[in-house]
Each structure stands twice: as structure tokens, then as C-alpha cells.
Motif scaffolding. Structure first.
Motif, PDB file in Angstrom:
ATOM      1  N   LEU A 213      42.931 -16.821  21.677  1.00  0.00           N
ATOM      2  CA  LEU A 213      41.634 -17.388  22.038  1.00  0.00           C
ATOM      3  C   LEU A 213      40.509 -16.580  21.416  1.00  0.00           C
ATOM      4  O   LEU A 213      40.417 -15.386  21.665  1.00  0.00           O
ATOM      5  CB  LEU A 213      41.449 -17.413  23.561  1.00  0.00           C
ATOM      6  CG  LEU A 213      42.515 -18.147  24.375  1.00  0.00           C
ATOM      7  CD1 LEU A 213      42.166 -18.067  25.851  1.00  0.00           C
ATOM      8  CD2 LEU A 213      42.619 -19.599  23.951  1.00  0.00           C
TER       9      LEU A 213
ATOM     10  N   THR B 235      36.819 -11.714  26.910  1.00  0.00           N
ATOM     11  CA  THR B 235      37.460 -11.636  28.209  1.00  0.00           C
ATOM     12  C   THR B 235      36.923 -10.423  28.935  1.00  0.00           C
ATOM     13  O   THR B 235      36.252  -9.571  28.355  1.00  0.00           O
ATOM     14  CB  THR B 235      38.990 -11.509  28.093  1.00  0.00           C
ATOM     15  OG1 THR B 235      39.314 -10.189  27.670  1.00  0.00           O
ATOM     16  CG2 THR B 235      39.554 -12.524  27.128  1.00  0.00           C
TER      17      THR B 235
ATOM     18  N   LEU C 165      36.409 -27.858  33.542  1.00  0.00           N
ATOM     19  CA  LEU C 165      37.485 -26.922  33.221  1.00  0.00           C
ATOM     20  C   LEU C 165      37.639 -25.904  34.347  1.00  0.00           C
ATOM     21  O   LEU C 165      36.659 -25.565  35.023  1.00  0.00           O
ATOM     22  CB  LEU C 165      37.185 -26.217  31.893  1.00  0.00           C
ATOM     23  CG  LEU C 165      37.140 -27.128  30.651  1.00  0.00           C
ATOM     24  CD1 LEU C 165      36.551 -26.393  29.479  1.00  0.00           C
ATOM     25  CD2 LEU C 165      38.539 -27.641  30.320  1.00  0.00           C
TER      26      LEU C 165
ATOM     27  N   LYS D 159      38.556 -22.562  34.219  1.00  0.00           N
ATOM     28  CA  LYS D 159      38.278 -21.144  33.989  1.00  0.00           C
ATOM     29  C   LYS D 159      37.305 -20.956  32.829  1.00  0.00           C
ATOM     30  O   LYS D 159      37.212 -21.797  31.933  1.00  0.00           O
ATOM     31  CB  LYS D 159      39.581 -20.391  33.687  1.00  0.00           C
ATOM     32  CG  LYS D 159      40.597 -20.389  34.805  1.00  0.00           C
ATOM     33  CD  LYS D 159      41.847 -19.623  34.404  1.00  0.00           C
ATOM     34  CE  LYS D 159      42.583 -20.311  33.269  1.00  0.00           C
ATOM     35  NZ  LYS D 159      43.841 -19.614  32.932  1.00  0.00           N
TER      36      LYS D 159
ATOM     37  N   THR E  20      37.682 -18.839  30.472  1.00  0.00           N
ATOM     38  CA  THR E  20      38.445 -18.705  29.226  1.00  0.00           C
ATOM     39  C   THR E  20      38.703 -20.069  28.598  1.00  0.00           C
ATOM     40  O   THR E  20      38.636 -20.238  27.383  1.00  0.00           O
ATOM     41  CB  THR E  20      39.769 -17.981  29.485  1.00  0.00           C
ATOM     42  OG1 THR E  20      40.440 -18.613  30.584  1.00  0.00           O
ATOM     43  CG2 THR E  20      39.540 -16.519  29.798  1.00  0.00           C
ATOM     44  N   ASP E  21      38.984 -21.073  29.427  1.00  0.00           N
ATOM     45  CA  ASP E  21      39.169 -22.429  28.914  1.00  0.00           C
ATOM     46  C   ASP E  21      37.873 -22.968  28.319  1.00  0.00           C
ATOM     47  O   ASP E  21      37.864 -23.633  27.285  1.00  0.00           O
ATOM     48  CB  ASP E  21      39.647 -23.353  30.033  1.00  0.00           C
ATOM     49  CG  ASP E  21      40.992 -22.944  30.611  1.00  0.00           C
ATOM     50  OD1 ASP E  21      41.853 -22.512  29.830  1.00  0.00           O
ATOM     51  OD2 ASP E  21      41.163 -23.035  31.837  1.00  0.00           O
ATOM     52  N   CYS E  22      36.774 -22.671  29.005  1.00  0.00           N
ATOM     53  CA  CYS E  22      35.459 -23.138  28.545  1.00  0.00           C
ATOM     54  C   CYS E  22      35.132 -22.575  27.170  1.00  0.00           C
ATOM     55  O   CYS E  22      34.696 -23.298  26.270  1.00  0.00           O
ATOM     56  CB  CYS E  22      34.397 -22.727  29.566  1.00  0.00           C
ATOM     57  SG  CYS E  22      32.699 -23.167  29.089  1.00  0.00           S
TER      58      CYS E  22
ATOM     59  N   MET F  15      37.236 -21.349  24.939  1.00  0.00           N
ATOM     60  CA  MET F  15      38.163 -21.856  23.940  1.00  0.00           C
ATOM     61  C   MET F  15      37.701 -23.223  23.437  1.00  0.00           C
ATOM     62  O   MET F  15      37.696 -23.499  22.236  1.00  0.00           O
ATOM     63  CB  MET F  15      39.573 -21.949  24.515  1.00  0.00           C
ATOM     64  CG  MET F  15      40.615 -22.444  23.500  1.00  0.00           C
ATOM     65  SD  MET F  15      42.304 -22.378  24.135  1.00  0.00           S
ATOM     66  CE  MET F  15      42.192 -23.598  25.444  1.00  0.00           C
ATOM     67  N   LYS F  16      37.314 -24.094  24.367  1.00  0.00           N
ATOM     68  CA  LYS F  16      36.805 -25.412  23.981  1.00  0.00           C
ATOM     69  C   LYS F  16      35.505 -25.283  23.187  1.00  0.00           C
ATOM     70  O   LYS F  16      35.263 -26.034  22.237  1.00  0.00           O
ATOM     71  CB  LYS F  16      36.559 -26.260  25.225  1.00  0.00           C
ATOM     72  CG  LYS F  16      37.827 -26.677  25.960  1.00  0.00           C
ATOM     73  CD  LYS F  16      38.637 -27.684  25.162  1.00  0.00           C
ATOM     74  CE  LYS F  16      39.806 -28.216  25.985  1.00  0.00           C
ATOM     75  NZ  LYS F  16      40.620 -29.197  25.206  1.00  0.00           N
TER      76      LYS F  16
ATOM     77  N   CYS G 237      31.434 -26.959  32.276  1.00  0.00           N
ATOM     78  CA  CYS G 237      31.368 -26.153  31.047  1.00  0.00           C
ATOM     79  C   CYS G 237      30.464 -26.893  30.068  1.00  0.00           C
ATOM     80  O   CYS G 237      30.827 -27.939  29.534  1.00  0.00           O
ATOM     81  CB  CYS G 237      32.762 -25.963  30.461  1.00  0.00           C
ATOM     82  SG  CYS G 237      32.783 -25.266  28.791  1.00  0.00           S
TER      83      CYS G 237
END
Length: 294
Positions: free
Chosen positions: A26, A30, A57, A59, A61-63, A65-66, A84
Motif C-alpha cells: 500500500l 501508516t 470504507l 479503515k 488504510t483502505d481509504c 489505498m483507494k 472517504c
């Protein structure tokens, strides 16, 4: 570097494995200290960004990544709602939304910024309304005045000289009309000379690739090579101090006017190019002058 196959290596903790996974797969920031960051939380002005989309989303981290996949410049994440928001800078290049004054403004939200530049755009002039007169004398323009960088503000010629005396700088003229349309132009290089030379301006040509508008090239109207003045015909007609030639293709320190007077007035707070809102008779809604150390 130690190999994962090394017999001497201890079994990694779950936290370390999470960090390695995030860094490998990713392109994001973090909370783990061992990861290399590409996203950083900084204060930002949402009005300077355009919204790409809002996703649901679980988390951060997902936000992020997108956000990377969508080539977003910034993101905001609400852990409670899972919203997000993916955004791109709406002022030209990505760095244009990174103004130094943002970090000093506690009223602005914290945004996740992708690969933030090492430096930011520093404001040396700003107009947002008519509450501060810019019809000032020489000593006030030298020392500076105003309400702070986010409002009506003039840094001061001496500080501007000290900043641009070293390094390679560019200047950005950013302004808006009364329909809330935004315009910008950049010139490079840019510097201001010492008091002994009346803070003479040295300004390179327009950087067209980083500008949304053109610029008059007639030398007599350009700040380049001109000394700063608060008296004489141009300064008196325009009620402002500036690097006047005959006189100038911009008048950011002129009298602030509001509609309907702003639509047709003499010696307006203006950026002159091709008529309409970019003319000497249209008084702009906002004007900001910024410098960036390249």
C-alpha cells in the motif's frame, strides 16, 4: 540487510508484519513507526480542492489505498461514518494547494496529503475584503501590515528581500472574480533587492505550463526591473504601493471594491490581460501573491 531465512532472526511480531505488509503493498502512511510514509496529515483548505468521489470504507488504510489508485492529491476519512473523500487540487499543480499559512490556521481540517512537497507556498500579499487599507506609506510597506496571512496582509519588503536573497524562488499570482472563478499565473525566477536599491523586483517570464491565464509581455507594464514605490503618478492614481512601471498589468494593492461598483471602476484591484474580468476596470474579489523556494 537480514534475510527472512536467517536462522538468527526472531519471529516478527504481528505489529511488525502489519507494517511490512502495508509498506510493501500500500502506497500510504501508516501509524507504524517503521514504515516509509507517502501520505501525511496536514491542515488544508478543502475549498481549494475538487471532490473526485466519496466512498464507504472501514479503515483509513483502505481509504488511502483507494486514493492512490484514483490519483487523488488529498483525502479525508471519517472513522465513525466510514466516509472517504478523495480530492484533487483545484488550483493547477498539486503543490499549489500547499500554502504555508494553512498550517497556522487551526480552523482548517486535517487532511491526508499524498507526497507533500518539502516546502510550501509562502504568502507575501493577500486581499479578501476591504477592511484593511493598502494605501500606505513607504515605511509601512517596508515593515509590513495587516491581519495575518489568511486575511488582508502585506509581509513587508524587508522580509521579502531577506527571504529571496538566497535560493531560487518563483512567484505565484492567484486571484478570483465575483463569480468565484479562480485564476493563477506563475513567474520564475523571482527575487526582491535590498533597501539600498528600493527593493527592486527581478522577475522571470511566465511559466505557461503552470498558469491558467496569460500575461502581458510589454516590459513597461511588468514588475520586472522596477523599484518599489508608494508615491508618483501610478501609486497616487491606484492608491497603492507596487513595482510600478507605466504603470503595471496588475494592481493587487488597489482600493477594494464590491459589486456593483467592482464591475466598472477606475484603477481597480486588477489583473489586466484581455478584457472582461481581466481588465483594469474590474475589481477582483480576492488576490494573493505567494513565493516558493525551488
Amino acid at each position: 540487510k537480514n534475510s527472512l531465512r536467517s536462522e538468527k532472526m526472531m519471529v516478527p511480531s504481528a505489529g511488525l508484519l502489519l507494517c511490512v505488509a502495508a509498506c510493501c503493498f500500500l502506497p500510504l502512511l501508516t501509524v507504524s513507526a517503521g514504515c516509509r510514509s507517502k501520505w501525511k496529515q496536514l491542515r488544508g483548505d478543502i475549498t481549494e480542492y475538487k471532490l473526485i468521489t466519496v466512498l464507504k470504507l472501514p479503515k483509513i488504510t483502505d481509504c488511502l489505498m483507494k486514493s492512490s489508485a484514483a490519483e487523488a492529491h488529498a483525502a479525508s476519512f471519517d472513522a465513525e461514518s466510514g466516509d472517504c473523500a478523495l480530492m484533487q487540487c483545484d488550483r493547477g499543480g498539486r503543490d499549489a494547494c500547499r500554502k504555508c499559512r494553512h498550517e497556522k490556521d487551526a480552523s482548517l481540517p486535517m487532511l491526508w496529503i499524498k507526497d507533500p512537497p518539502k516546502t510550501c507556498w509562502k504568502t507575501f500579499q493577500h486581499r479578501v475584503d476591504g477592511s484593511v487599507s493598502f494605501n500606505r506609506n513607504w515605511s509601512e510597506y517596508v515593515s509590513g501590515f495587516g491581519q495575518g496571512e489568511s486575511l488582508n496582509y502585506w509581509m513587508g519588503l524587508e522580509q521579502l528581500h531577506q527571504l529571496t536573497a538566497t535560493g531560487v524562488w518563483r512567484v505565484r499570482w492567484e486571484f478570483s472574480d465575483w463569480n468565484d472563478n479562480w485564476y493563477w499565473a506563475e513567474n520564475a525566477p523571482f527575487s526582491v533587492g535590498p533597501a539600498t536599491d528600493k527593493y527592486r523586483c527581478s522577475m522571470g517570464p511566465l511559466d505557461a505550463k503552470r498558469s491558467s491565464v496569460g500575461q502581458l509581455t510589454t516590459a513597461a507594464f511588468s514588475p520586472n526591473g522596477k523599484t518599489f514605490t508608494t508615491d508618483g503618478l501610478c501609486a497616487e492614481e491606484r492608491s497603492a504601493g507596487w513595482w510600478f512601471g507605466y504603470c503595471a498589468f496588475m494592481n493587487p494593492n488597489g482600493i477594494y471594491r464590491v459589486p456593483p461598483e467592482a464591475y466598472s471602476t477606475s484603477f481597480a484591484l486588477s489583473y489586466i490581460l484581455n478584457g472582461g474580468v481581466l481588465s483594469g476596470s474590474y475589481s477582483l474579489k480576492t488576490f494573493e501573491c505567494l513565493i516558493y523556494n525551488e
